[in-house]
Scaffold this motif. Structure first.
Motif, PDB file in Angstrom:
ATOM      1  N   ARG A  80      14.332  21.080  -2.752  1.00 16.63           N
ATOM      2  CA  ARG A  80      15.420  20.590  -3.591  1.00 16.63           C
ATOM      3  C   ARG A  80      14.982  20.202  -4.996  1.00 16.63           C
ATOM      4  O   ARG A  80      15.815  19.996  -5.871  1.00 16.63           O
ATOM      5  CB  ARG A  80      16.063  19.366  -2.935  1.00 16.63           C
ATOM      6  N   LEU A  81      13.687  20.022  -5.199  1.00 20.61           N
ATOM      7  CA  LEU A  81      13.189  19.593  -6.512  1.00 20.61           C
ATOM      8  C   LEU A  81      11.879  20.297  -6.795  1.00 20.61           C
ATOM      9  O   LEU A  81      11.243  20.829  -5.894  1.00 20.61           O
ATOM     10  CB  LEU A  81      12.931  18.083  -6.507  1.00 20.61           C
ATOM     11  N   ASP A  82      11.470  20.249  -8.073  1.00 22.76           N
ATOM     12  CA  ASP A  82      10.147  20.785  -8.406  1.00 22.76           C
ATOM     13  C   ASP A  82       9.098  20.116  -7.529  1.00 22.76           C
ATOM     14  O   ASP A  82       9.212  18.928  -7.210  1.00 22.76           O
ATOM     15  CB  ASP A  82       9.819  20.486  -9.871  1.00 22.76           C
ATOM     16  N   ILE A  83       8.082  20.882  -7.177  1.00 19.76           N
ATOM     17  CA  ILE A  83       7.034  20.342  -6.315  1.00 19.76           C
ATOM     18  C   ILE A  83       6.422  19.094  -6.959  1.00 19.76           C
ATOM     19  O   ILE A  83       6.040  19.105  -8.117  1.00 19.76           O
ATOM     20  CB  ILE A  83       5.940  21.400  -6.076  1.00 19.76           C
ATOM     21  N   GLY A  84       6.362  18.055  -6.172  1.00 15.42           N
ATOM     22  CA  GLY A  84       5.728  16.824  -6.644  1.00 15.42           C
ATOM     23  C   GLY A  84       6.661  15.901  -7.395  1.00 15.42           C
ATOM     24  O   GLY A  84       6.313  14.759  -7.657  1.00 15.42           O
ATOM     25  N   THR A  85       7.861  16.381  -7.768  1.00 14.29           N
ATOM     26  CA  THR A  85       8.797  15.525  -8.496  1.00 14.29           C
ATOM     27  C   THR A  85       9.391  14.499  -7.536  1.00 14.29           C
ATOM     28  O   THR A  85       9.884  14.846  -6.469  1.00 14.29           O
ATOM     29  CB  THR A  85       9.945  16.366  -9.106  1.00 14.29           C
ATOM     30  N   ALA A  86       9.341  13.247  -7.951  1.00 13.29           N
ATOM     31  CA  ALA A  86       9.901  12.199  -7.090  1.00 13.29           C
ATOM     32  C   ALA A  86      11.423  12.253  -7.159  1.00 13.29           C
ATOM     33  O   ALA A  86      12.002  12.503  -8.221  1.00 13.29           O
ATOM     34  CB  ALA A  86       9.399  10.842  -7.536  1.00 13.29           C
ATOM     35  N   ALA A  87      12.055  12.016  -6.026  1.00 14.58           N
ATOM     36  CA  ALA A  87      13.519  12.020  -5.986  1.00 14.58           C
ATOM     37  C   ALA A  87      14.049  10.771  -6.673  1.00 14.58           C
ATOM     38  O   ALA A  87      13.392   9.735  -6.665  1.00 14.58           O
ATOM     39  CB  ALA A  87      13.973  12.063  -4.538  1.00 14.58           C
TER      40      ALA A  87
ATOM     41  N   ARG B  78      16.340  15.190 -16.257  1.00 14.72           N
ATOM     42  CA  ARG B  78      15.315  16.158 -15.837  1.00 14.72           C
ATOM     43  C   ARG B  78      15.460  16.439 -14.334  1.00 14.72           C
ATOM     44  O   ARG B  78      15.416  17.579 -13.895  1.00 14.72           O
ATOM     45  CB  ARG B  78      13.931  15.596 -16.150  1.00 14.72           C
TER      46      ARG B  78
END
Lengths: 550, 342
Positions: free
Chosen positions: B173-180, B199
């Protein structure tokens, strides 16, 4: 009579609808192209998707089933636990070539969280001293109380991981006592040669005592629910963010004595093996884990990908349930062993990445290569052994798990080879649960399973776990008094020369009895991006993140 | 009074039928999952002793007759307890609550995109049956119905991600490693906006794009077909002829026809949404989308029965509830449906 109904404003309606659709799609596609992340492209990118060289991204098949070291069983959980919980000891490393490493099994493990572990002259008292300056995130300096708490938790929960203490003969809390603030003692009923290796097991990892205690409840005195869900890490990496089903983000532990190269490690759940392989090819991830042998072989020639290959201790075995017909006759088992085309299996199924099979892992430091191997192809010998056993038109079932692609790949050529000597081998593919249940019950006639090998390279460990009559992994129904006696003696023998003799005794018996056939010893293989170095092979086959570098 | 008693009786019957259906689903899934084998050996691993295996089997109740196991399960279910995942040791209710928003977000986005193209196209196609728009829309319907969603998803990934490079890889659901963003609704697009994190909003939107388009293409074509057919029927109906003969403006006539066509379309939309909640399994697997579908697949692979039962029951309950609501709304707004029911 009636003309086809038409709407005078249809053209305008069409235009409005088209505009709506276009706006929606444009918004989505603009979002796709609008990010500054490079994750969208098919081009290779050092640093995985994030483009951040301090982040290591590993594509994994699923979540670790638990973050509690006492309950780890599957590979994914074990690897995570190994990296987030400090081990008492660790193996020293040796160069494996190409910038990679292998555990040096010729030396005893050294302390990691421990400053030292000392064994008394009679071998029955083990003194464990915490490393000065080794800090737990909530509790501060590692103390004797922390070590006592960990061992009490292992014994108190009595999960399968209590094996780590039980194999040393430690079954009661009274066998563990505090000596001073940083020292505890284990009292063993008999000397044990594998103390250092067992303390390295990921199940034995130290928990953050204060954090666990704070989350214990009346009905859950060991905070099992909390630790399973949130973890209480103490190792080289701590947990930064965990979204089950999506990703687990680890952050380097600032208090850990040796700073890892990668500040963050992202374990990204990508269920499809093909997708993981594709994402490794295009540089979105740095390491593709949980692939089959075949999947790894297909990556060997991919641009930008390096397949680390180190000989290991794992075997793929054809096991016989040898306490019932037809395999209660050793000649039948020997005949099957002589009929199998080992070279062909190695070259055509295992991609050439396998050691010659032995009754004992041939890469083990305890392997005795002077004992003749029963695993030599000799079809005439196979026929004559069957005739000698009075077996004609032998038919048997071999069970495999539907989750074990490597076993299936080996089963088919074995079936073909056995047909050449008039033996019919029916392959029964079972779901993983049923397969495992049948192994435990020894209800099959024979089975094939990959990943058979010791986590600890020690003859007592192997005998205790597998080859003694009452061993828990004795799925062969194997019982040999000579092996039982040798195993029992190994448990209390510290002299290396004597131990080597006993290990050879067991191997000689196994070579005669052939309770299983090693179809191959596939190398430990891991596909990584070509700039990743520092892959460490250890007997458990679990990756150590702190040594990896770019 | 008569009207309110009609509604009460009708509602009572529908709710009873819904509960019966849920019971049937629970029974079916329970039996099927139990036939797949005993998970205790897998849970404990190879090093477990027979005593530990027996103890866990007792703890989980697997040593009891299967009827007793089912009755215990139903008893717990009535108290809102879906059990505990044997692998993660977490309550299934909690795991479902964590993952349901991902599925809801995907299903809502897929349905929104689907409505965006199917309803207008159906209306346009109905204005000239047999015309080129109609023929194209029929081809799209046939394509969408025929192609499996996972295959369509893979094709889109191949095209837009690996060949054109304009969409992100299928990694969730998000870029790898990006915190929700901080969780409010669990819908990342909404939560990121609430948090003012543009972002994260852009990231969540781009990851949502391909799976949502996949669902819009493969699950929504029946809406197009129904819209077209009902609109054609409406445009050929007597009241439209009457309206035309009275000289009403064509736009007004068309609006009348559209309003009458929308009742079945609304019902079909509700059914599609219900279907999407349980039907995103393959799409979630292709796109590594951490919703309840992927959760069910992974639990099944680990022989973790309770989550599988939980997912199937939840999906069934949502489907039945949505269908019930759609039914009631249709009755409320369309006297013909009410008449039929009475």
């Amino acid at each position: 009579m009636f003309s086809r109904p038409t709407l005078p404003g249809a053209g305008r309606l069409r235009a409005v609808c088209a505009a709506l659709v276009a706006v929606a799609l444009a918004a989505l596609l603009a979002a796709c192209g609008g990010s500054d992340s490079d994750s969208s492209s098919g081009g290779g990118s050092a640093g995985g998707s994030s483009g951040d060289t301090s982040t290591l991204t590993i594509g994994v098949a699923g979540d670790p089933e638990t973050l509690d070291p006492e309950f780890g069983q599957a590979q994914r959980a074990n690897e995570t636990l190994k990296n987030i919980y400090a081990q008492w000891t660790r193996y020293e490393t040796a160069d494996a070539g190409d910038g990679d490493l292998r555990a040096d099994l010729s030396k005893p493990p050294v302390g990691e969280a421990l400053e030292s572990y000392r064994i008394s002259r009679d071998g029955r008292t083990v003194t464990l001293t915490a490393r000065e300056g080794f800090r737990l995130p909530s509790s501060g300096q590692l103390t004797a109380d922390d070590m006592l708490y960990k061992t009490s938790r292992l014994l108190g929960l009595n999960a399968a991981s209590v094996f780590d203490l039980n194999i040393l003969g430690v079954t009661r809390p009274e066998q563990i006592r505090k000596v001073d603030d940083r020292t505890i003692e284990l009292s063993l009923p008999q000397p044990s040669p594998i103390v250092g290796a067992m303390l390295r097991d990921q199940d034995a990892g130290l928990v953050d005592t204060e954090l666990v205690r704070r989350n214990a409840t009346g009905g859950d005195e060991w905070a099992r629910a909390f630790v399973g869900r949130t973890g209480a890490p103490t190792g080289a990496y701590l947990i930064e963010d965990y979204q089950p089903g999506n990703q687990l983000v680890l952050r380097a532990n600032p208090d850990y004595p040796e700073a890892p190269f990668f500040e963050r490690v992202v374990l990204k759940v990508i269920p499809s093996a093909d997708e993981r392989a594709q994402l490794l090819r295009n540089g979105t991830i740095d390491i593709a884990a949980d692939l089959t042998s075949d999947g790894i072989t297909r990556l060997a020639d991919a641009d930008g990908v390096r397949v680390v290959s180190v000989p290991g201790l794992q075997q793929t075995q054809l096991g016989f349930v040898s306490d019932k017909a037809p395999f209660d006759d050793a000649r039948v088992r020997q005949a099957i062993a002589a009929a199998i085309p080992y070279d062909s299996l190695r070259d055509n199924v295992l991609g050439g990445e396998s050691s010659a099979p032995g009754v004992w892992p041939t890469q083990s430091v305890w392997y005795d290569d002077s004992i003749p191997s029963p695993y030599a192809t000799d079809v005439e010998k196979a026929r004559s052994l069957l005739a000698e056993a009075g077996v004609d038109n032998l038919t048997f079932d071999v069970e495999i798990s539907d989750a074990d692609a490597d076993a299936e790949a080996l089963a088919i050529p074995v079936q073909t080879a056995l047909a050449d000597i008039g033996v019919t081998m029916n392959i029964r593919k079972l779901n993983a649960a049923q397969f495992q249940e049948n192994l435990g019950r020894r209800s099959a006639q024979a089975w094939i399973r990959s990943g058979m090998g010791p986590y600890v390279d020690d003859p007592y460990y192997m005998a205790f776990l597998t080859w003694m009559t009452r061993s828990v992994v004795n799925w062969y129904g194997y019982s040999n008094p000579v092996v039982d006696r040798a195993g029992a003696e190994l448990a209390r023998t510290l002299d290396e020369g004597k131990r080597r003799e006993l290990a050879s005794t067991i191997q000689r018996e196994l070579a005669n009895d052939v309770p299983m056939i090693s179809l191959g010893e596939p190398n430990f293989r891991l596909p990584v991006r070509e700039d990743i170095r520092g892959v460490l092979w250890e007997p458990d086959g679990l990756l150590t993140y702190r040594l990896l570098r770019r | 009074m008569r009207s309110s008693s009609f509604w009460l009786v009708y509602l009572g019957r529908r709710v009873a039928a819904a509960l019966l259906a849920l019971f049937g689903v629970a029974l079916l899934v329970f039996v099927v999952t139990r036939l797949l084998g005993d998970p205790v050996n897998l849970i404990l691993g190879a090093r477990a002793t027979p005593e530990q295996i027996a103890a866990l089997r007792r703890e989980l109740g697997y040593d009891k007759p299967i009827v007793e196991q089912f009755l215990t399960y139903i008893g717990n279910l009535l108290q809102g307890d879906l059990g505990v995942s044997r692998y993660t040791q977490l309550p299934v209710t909690e795991e479902l609550a964590n993952r349901l928003p991902a599925t809801l977000e995907l299903a809502l986005a897929g349905l929104f995109l689907g409505l965006l193209w199917t309803v207008p196209l159906g209306v346009i196609a109905a204005t000239r049956p047999g015309g080129w728009v109609d023929r194209v829309s029929q081809a799209i319907v046939e394509f969408g119905v025929a192609i499996p969603s996972f295959f369509c998803g893979l094709l889109l990934v191949l095209l837009f991600t690996y060949l054109l490079g304009i969409t992100p890889p299928p990694v969730g659901r998000l870029d790898i490693g990006t915190a929700a963003p901080a969780r409010v609704t669990g819908l990342l697009t909404v939560d990121s906006l609430l948090a003012g994190d543009l972002r994260a909003f852009g990231s969540s939107l781009k990851y949502l794009a391909l799976p949502a388009i996949t669902l819009a293409l493969t699950s929504c074509p029946p809406i197009l077909q129904l819209t077209r057919n009902t609109m054609i029927g409406a445009l050929r109906s007597n009241y439209v002829r009457g309206a035309r003969s009275f000289g009403l403006p064509e736009r007004t006539v068309r609006w009348y026809a559209l309003k009458n066509s929308l009742v079945p379309v609304f019902t079909m939309t509700a059914m599609t949404f219900g279907f999407l909640i349980g039907g995103t399994v393959l799409v979630e697997t292709v796109f590594s989308w951490p919703g309840i579908g992927l959760y069910a697949v992974q639990s099944m692979q680990r022989f973790d029965y309770e989550p599988v039962l939980g997912v199937v029951l939840l999906a069934s309950a949502i489907y039945i509830l949505v269908y019930l609501i759609a039914d009631l709304v249709s009755m409320a707004i369309d006297p013909r449906v009410r008449e039929g029911a009475s």
